[in-house]
Design an enzyme around this catalytic site. Structure first.
Site: not given
Length: 194
Positions: A31-32, A34-36, A64, A98
């Site tokens: 989850r970007g 939270d953890t990216k 794109g 995912e």
């Protein structure tokens, strides 16, 4: 000096092109929000420095690109998945999609429970998803809950330790998979041509 910077730029361009074209070894599901900026990118960079080919959306995709086409393709071609669970993970359709695709594709998935307990993971029907998706997501979450993983408390833990431990587990898994593949090749009798 100009030649050096030109050479480095060329090396970088070649590495980026190779990264985009080669199937990934490891798909990093996270989850970007939270953890990216923490475990996901640190793990990606660590695996990349070890000459593996990890997939992280922000590193492998460019403007794109078709989101589902690239992500679904990367999951189907990857050898192993790492699912970084976090407090807001289950709010994301993309994360759950995912994870479900990795589980349905029977990928080996290494869970990292980051600031969340496995028992807290649950897809909730907020009226935005079809019931079939909710069932699919909860099935995938149940599979992940009962998979041995790593736990990490960001207030007490060391990011380097969790990244190293996750990398070690990925390498061990990839090594075991390669060994199994070699054993299968030895067991398969040669095809006789008539």
């Amino acid at each position: 000096m100009h030649r050096t910077s030109q050479f480095l730029h060329q090396c970088h361009q070649t590495r980026v092109a190779n990264r985009a074209n080669k199937p990934c070894d490891v798909f990093i599901n996270h989850r970007g929000i939270d953890t990216k900026r923490t475990v996901a990118t640190l793990l990606y960079d660590h695996l990349y420095r070890l000459n593996l080919h990890p997939f992280l959306d922000s590193k492998n995709m460019k403007p794109g690109d078709k989101l589902f086409d690239n992500i679904n393709g990367a999951i189907r071609k990857c050898k192993v998945g790492v699912a970084v669970f976090s407090p807001r993970y289950c709010e994301s359709y993309f994360c759950l999609h995912e994870l479900a695709l990795m589980m349905e594709s029977r990928k080996k998935v290494i869970p990292i429970f980051c600031d969340v307990k496995p028992s807290q993971l649950r897809a909730v029907d907020n009226g935005k998803c079809a019931m079939e998706d909710i069932r699919r997501f909860n099935w995938a979450l149940e599979e992940a809950k009962y998979t041995v993983g790593l736990t990490f408390d960001s207030l007490k833990g060391n990011w380097s330790d969790v990244v190293t431990s996750a990398s070690d587990n990925v390498i061990k898994t990839l090594t075991e998979m390669e060994g199994e593949k070699k054993m299968q090749r030895r067991k398969t009798p040669p095809i006789l041509q008539v």
